[in-house]
Design a protein around this motif. Sequence first.
Motif, PDB file in Angstrom:
ATOM      1  N   TYR A  28      83.055  -5.632   4.474  1.00  0.00           N
ATOM      2  CA  TYR A  28      83.833  -4.892   3.422  1.00  0.00           C
ATOM      3  C   TYR A  28      83.228  -4.508   2.260  1.00  0.00           C
ATOM      4  CZ  TYR A  28      88.023  -4.092   0.340  1.00  0.00           C
ATOM      5  OH  TYR A  28      88.696  -3.670  -0.848  1.00  0.00           O
ATOM      6  N   SER A  29      81.994  -5.400   1.618  1.00  0.00           N
ATOM      7  CA  SER A  29      81.304  -5.303   0.729  1.00  0.00           C
ATOM      8  C   SER A  29      80.422  -4.024   0.871  1.00  0.00           C
ATOM      9  CB  SER A  29      80.338  -6.376   0.250  1.00  0.00           C
ATOM     10  OG  SER A  29      81.150  -7.671   0.056  1.00  0.00           O
ATOM     11  N   ARG A  30      79.820  -3.816   1.686  1.00  0.00           N
ATOM     12  CA  ARG A  30      78.840  -2.806   2.092  1.00  0.00           C
ATOM     13  C   ARG A  30      79.727  -1.420   2.305  1.00  0.00           C
ATOM     14  NH1 ARG A  30      75.058  -1.651   7.574  1.00  0.00           N
ATOM     15  NH2 ARG A  30      74.025   0.331   6.689  1.00  0.00           N
ATOM     16  N   ARG A  31      80.748  -1.388   2.968  1.00  0.00           N
ATOM     17  CA  ARG A  31      81.536  -0.135   2.983  1.00  0.00           C
ATOM     18  C   ARG A  31      82.027   0.213   1.638  1.00  0.00           C
ATOM     19  NH1 ARG A  31      83.825   3.472   6.088  1.00  0.00           N
ATOM     20  NH2 ARG A  31      85.806   4.453   5.918  1.00  0.00           N
ATOM     21  N   ASN A  32      82.407  -0.622   0.724  1.00  0.00           N
ATOM     22  CA  ASN A  32      82.884  -0.147  -0.528  1.00  0.00           C
ATOM     23  C   ASN A  32      81.953  -0.582  -1.862  1.00  0.00           C
ATOM     24  OD1 ASN A  32      85.994   0.331  -0.110  1.00  0.00           O
ATOM     25  ND2 ASN A  32      85.575  -1.519   1.318  1.00  0.00           N
ATOM     26  N   HIS A  33      80.691  -0.694  -1.548  1.00  0.00           N
ATOM     27  CA  HIS A  33      79.684  -0.645  -2.386  1.00  0.00           C
ATOM     28  C   HIS A  33      80.067  -1.784  -3.539  1.00  0.00           C
ATOM     29  CE1 HIS A  33      78.036   2.787  -0.423  1.00  0.00           C
ATOM     30  NE2 HIS A  33      79.245   3.409  -0.519  1.00  0.00           N
ATOM     31  N   LEU A  34      80.501  -2.875  -3.040  1.00  0.00           N
ATOM     32  CA  LEU A  34      80.978  -3.784  -4.122  1.00  0.00           C
ATOM     33  C   LEU A  34      79.697  -4.821  -4.336  1.00  0.00           C
ATOM     34  CD1 LEU A  34      84.184  -5.217  -2.415  1.00  0.00           C
ATOM     35  CD2 LEU A  34      83.747  -3.621  -4.207  1.00  0.00           C
ATOM     36  N   VAL A  35      78.894  -5.065  -3.692  1.00  0.00           N
ATOM     37  CA  VAL A  35      77.650  -5.890  -3.883  1.00  0.00           C
ATOM     38  C   VAL A  35      76.645  -5.368  -2.886  1.00  0.00           C
ATOM     39  CG1 VAL A  35      78.915  -7.991  -4.915  1.00  0.00           C
ATOM     40  CG2 VAL A  35      78.324  -7.865  -2.413  1.00  0.00           C
ATOM     41  N   GLU A  36      75.359  -5.766  -3.350  1.00  0.00           N
ATOM     42  CA  GLU A  36      74.161  -5.482  -2.420  1.00  0.00           C
ATOM     43  C   GLU A  36      74.626  -6.305  -1.035  1.00  0.00           C
ATOM     44  OE1 GLU A  36      69.251  -4.969  -2.181  1.00  0.00           O
ATOM     45  OE2 GLU A  36      70.311  -5.909  -3.818  1.00  0.00           O
ATOM     46  N   CYS A  37      74.368  -5.727   0.002  1.00  0.00           N
ATOM     47  CA  CYS A  37      74.721  -6.386   1.205  1.00  0.00           C
ATOM     48  C   CYS A  37      73.828  -5.861   2.136  1.00  0.00           C
ATOM     49  CB  CYS A  37      75.998  -6.327   1.661  1.00  0.00           C
ATOM     50  SG  CYS A  37      76.363  -6.990   3.040  1.00  0.00           S
ATOM     51  N   HIS A  38      73.031  -6.780   3.021  1.00  0.00           N
ATOM     52  CA  HIS A  38      72.373  -6.248   4.092  1.00  0.00           C
ATOM     53  C   HIS A  38      72.861  -6.309   5.672  1.00  0.00           C
ATOM     54  CE1 HIS A  38      70.191  -7.716   0.547  1.00  0.00           C
ATOM     55  NE2 HIS A  38      69.539  -6.267   0.702  1.00  0.00           N
ATOM     56  N   SER A  39      74.123  -6.414   5.918  1.00  0.00           N
ATOM     57  CA  SER A  39      74.616  -6.723   6.864  1.00  0.00           C
ATOM     58  C   SER A  39      74.541  -5.146   7.681  1.00  0.00           C
ATOM     59  CB  SER A  39      76.376  -6.935   7.062  1.00  0.00           C
ATOM     60  OG  SER A  39      76.765  -6.047   6.268  1.00  0.00           O
ATOM     61  N   ILE A  40      74.809  -5.492   9.273  1.00  0.00           N
ATOM     62  CA  ILE A  40      74.547  -4.438  10.160  1.00  0.00           C
ATOM     63  C   ILE A  40      76.154  -4.039  10.690  1.00  0.00           C
ATOM     64  CG2 ILE A  40      72.347  -5.151  11.009  1.00  0.00           C
ATOM     65  CD1 ILE A  40      73.606  -6.232  13.337  1.00  0.00           C
ATOM     66  N   ASN A  41      76.111  -2.869  11.164  1.00  0.00           N
ATOM     67  CA  ASN A  41      77.393  -2.514  11.756  1.00  0.00           C
ATOM     68  C   ASN A  41      77.414  -2.717  13.088  1.00  0.00           C
ATOM     69  OD1 ASN A  41      77.942  -0.964   9.485  1.00  0.00           O
ATOM     70  ND2 ASN A  41      77.019   1.107  10.168  1.00  0.00           N
ATOM     71  N   LEU A  42      78.472  -3.301  13.703  1.00  0.00           N
ATOM     72  CA  LEU A  42      78.734  -3.868  15.077  1.00  0.00           C
ATOM     73  C   LEU A  42      79.698  -3.018  15.704  1.00  0.00           C
ATOM     74  CD1 LEU A  42      79.645  -7.540  13.615  1.00  0.00           C
ATOM     75  CD2 LEU A  42      77.452  -6.643  14.410  1.00  0.00           C
ATOM     76  N   ASP A  43      79.311  -2.531  17.005  1.00  0.00           N
ATOM     77  CA  ASP A  43      79.975  -1.550  17.699  1.00  0.00           C
ATOM     78  C   ASP A  43      81.074  -2.609  18.674  1.00  0.00           C
ATOM     79  OD1 ASP A  43      80.455  -0.661  20.785  1.00  0.00           O
ATOM     80  OD2 ASP A  43      79.956   1.098  19.851  1.00  0.00           O
ATOM     81  N   GLU A  44      82.315  -1.988  18.583  1.00  0.00           N
ATOM     82  CA  GLU A  44      83.385  -2.942  19.141  1.00  0.00           C
ATOM     83  C   GLU A  44      83.326  -3.087  20.550  1.00  0.00           C
ATOM     84  OE1 GLU A  44      87.595  -2.795  17.609  1.00  0.00           O
ATOM     85  OE2 GLU A  44      87.933  -1.863  19.589  1.00  0.00           O
TER      86      GLU A  44
ATOM     87  N   GLU B 143      80.393 -16.020  12.626  1.00  0.00           N
ATOM     88  CA  GLU B 143      79.309 -15.589  11.134  1.00  0.00           C
ATOM     89  C   GLU B 143      78.239 -14.711  11.598  1.00  0.00           C
ATOM     90  OE1 GLU B 143      78.820 -19.344   9.361  1.00  0.00           O
ATOM     91  OE2 GLU B 143      80.466 -19.594   8.416  1.00  0.00           O
ATOM     92  N   VAL B 144      77.906 -13.654  10.849  1.00  0.00           N
ATOM     93  CA  VAL B 144      76.998 -12.641  11.378  1.00  0.00           C
ATOM     94  C   VAL B 144      76.148 -12.546  10.301  1.00  0.00           C
ATOM     95  CG1 VAL B 144      76.667 -10.349  11.991  1.00  0.00           C
ATOM     96  CG2 VAL B 144      79.011 -11.401  12.359  1.00  0.00           C
ATOM     97  N   GLU B 145      74.733 -13.004  10.848  1.00  0.00           N
ATOM     98  CA  GLU B 145      73.515 -12.540   9.891  1.00  0.00           C
ATOM     99  C   GLU B 145      73.247 -11.209   9.718  1.00  0.00           C
ATOM    100  OE1 GLU B 145      72.304 -14.995   8.268  1.00  0.00           O
ATOM    101  OE2 GLU B 145      72.780 -16.989   9.000  1.00  0.00           O
ATOM    102  N   PRO B 146      72.418 -10.916   8.790  1.00  0.00           N
ATOM    103  CA  PRO B 146      71.915  -9.646   8.774  1.00  0.00           C
ATOM    104  C   PRO B 146      71.077  -9.108   9.984  1.00  0.00           C
ATOM    105  CG  PRO B 146      71.859 -10.528   6.571  1.00  0.00           C
ATOM    106  CD  PRO B 146      72.376 -11.536   7.571  1.00  0.00           C
ATOM    107  N   ASP B 147      70.317 -10.112  10.398  1.00  0.00           N
ATOM    108  CA  ASP B 147      69.532  -9.795  11.629  1.00  0.00           C
ATOM    109  C   ASP B 147      70.306  -9.611  13.033  1.00  0.00           C
ATOM    110  OD1 ASP B 147      69.907 -12.575  11.948  1.00  0.00           O
ATOM    111  OD2 ASP B 147      68.218 -13.196  12.190  1.00  0.00           O
ATOM    112  N   GLY B 148      71.692  -9.849  12.934  1.00  0.00           N
ATOM    113  CA  GLY B 148      72.244  -9.796  14.128  1.00  0.00           C
ATOM    114  C   GLY B 148      72.640 -11.179  14.830  1.00  0.00           C
ATOM    115  N   THR B 149      72.092 -12.206  14.195  1.00  0.00           N
ATOM    116  CA  THR B 149      72.540 -13.535  14.864  1.00  0.00           C
ATOM    117  C   THR B 149      74.128 -13.811  14.427  1.00  0.00           C
ATOM    118  OG1 THR B 149      70.493 -14.253  14.308  1.00  0.00           O
ATOM    119  CG2 THR B 149      72.098 -15.969  14.705  1.00  0.00           C
ATOM    120  N   MET B 150      74.760 -14.117  15.450  1.00  0.00           N
ATOM    121  CA  MET B 150      76.142 -14.287  15.476  1.00  0.00           C
ATOM    122  C   MET B 150      76.435 -15.800  15.911  1.00  0.00           C
ATOM    123  SD  MET B 150      77.417 -10.909  17.413  1.00  0.00           S
ATOM    124  CE  MET B 150      79.060 -11.201  17.174  1.00  0.00           C
ATOM    125  N   GLU B 151      77.140 -16.512  14.899  1.00  0.00           N
ATOM    126  CA  GLU B 151      77.389 -17.997  15.437  1.00  0.00           C
ATOM    127  C   GLU B 151      78.912 -18.119  15.693  1.00  0.00           C
ATOM    128  OE1 GLU B 151      76.780 -22.573  13.912  1.00  0.00           O
ATOM    129  OE2 GLU B 151      76.519 -20.932  12.449  1.00  0.00           O
TER     130      GLU B 151
END
Length: 398
Positions: A328-344, A373-381
Motif C-alpha cells: 500500500y505504501s509503495r502504490r500510494n507513494h506514502l513512504v520510501e518502500c523497497h517491496s516487490i510486486n507479487l503475482d497472485e 511477512e514479505v521481505e524486499p528480497d522476496g523472503t516470505m515468512e
Amino acid sequence: MIKQLKRVAAYCRVSVESELMQSSITNQITHFTHKINNNPLWQNAGVFADYGISGTNIKKRPQFNRMIALALQGKIDLILAKSLQRFARNTVDLLATVRQLKEHNVEVFFEKENLSTFSHDGELMLSIMASFAQEESRNISDNVRWGIKKRFEQGLPNGRNPVFGYDWVDDDLIVNENEGWIVTKMFKDYADGKRVRDIVAWVNQTGAKTRKGNDFMPATIKAMLANPTYTGVLLLCKEYVGDPIIHDRHKNKGELPQYLVEDHHEPLVDEETWQKAQQRTEQNRQPERNRKKVNAFTGKLKCKDCGRNFQRITQRYKDQIPIYWQCYSRRNHLVECHSINLDEFILEKIAARTLGIKKFDTDFFREQVEVIEVEPDGTMEFHFTDGRRKICKYEKSQ
C-alpha cells in the motif's frame, strides 16, 4: 586452531510502563550485557528489550520478533532470558518458538528456572512451568476485569480513548473549541445529504488532524458519524477481550452488560440531527450479498520494509488481465518502500506447497495462515494460526 565464539543474545521485557519498571528493564539489560561480555567464550549478539508490552502474545513484541528473526538467520547460537514469564506467558507461543529455534540449533536458557531447552527433559519442564505462568496471567486478567466492571457500574470509563472534538480532563470530556464546531457541522452536512467523500475533503481543508496526527479518511468520518458520544452520552463496555492470552478483542453485541451514562458531557450534536444521520447511514447500507467478497490474501500479506499491508491490483494489459499484490505504501507513494510486486497465481502455488495441499483452497488457507511477512528480497515468512512459522522464497519461475 581458533575456536569460534558462541554468539549469545539476551531478551528482557516488562509489561507495565512506569518509572519503577524502567529501572527494572535497565537493570536487566545491564545484567545480561555484563554477563555476556565477561565470558571469554561468548560473543555479544545483542540485548533485545520490549518495554511496556504484555508477554501473553509475541506478535506485538517488535524486539522479540527481531531477535527470533536473527536467530533463524543463523546469527545467534544462544538466547538468555531472566525467566519463562519474561520470555512468554502463552504456552503455545513459548513451545512453538522454542521448537522452531531448536530446529535451527539455537538454545534458550532461563536463569530463574535454571533450565535449558537443550536439556533432556527441557520441553516437559517448559510445558509445566509455562502452564503455571499462563494461568497466573488469567488470574491477573480476572482481577483487572473485576476492577473495570466496578468502574463501569459507577459510570466511570476504563481508560480515556481519544475522541476528536473533546479533551479528557480527569474522567470528564470537555469540548475542544478548535474541533467541536467541525464535528457539529460534519453531522449537519451529512444529515442534510452531503456525501462522505465531500465531508472528508472539507474537514481536511480546515487543517484538522485525527488524534494520531493523520488526515481524515472516509472510514474515520463514518466511525465518527456512528459514535453516540457526540450526543452527550458515554457508552461503556463497547468492546471486550475474550481470551486474555490471545487478546482477541470483540465488539460487545450483548455478551456482556453495557452501561449508558446520560448527560455525561456537553453534546456536539442534537438528538434530531443524530437520528437523521443514523437513518441515512441505514439507508446507504448495501445488502450483504452485494458486498465485495474478501480475497484469500486480503489482510494476510504484510510488508516487512514499511509495515503496511499489500493490496490487490487488477490491470488490463493488451488481451491479458494480470492480477498482482503491491504494498500500500509503495502504490500510494506514502513512504520510501523497497517491496516487490507479487503475482497472485504464483502466490497461490507457494501457499499450496507450504500448506502441503495439491490445489490452493481459499478457506483452508485463511483458516491456517495468520499472516505472511514479505521481505524486499522476496523472503516470505508464513505465520500459522497454531504458532508455527515457515520461511520460503518468492520466485517468478515457480
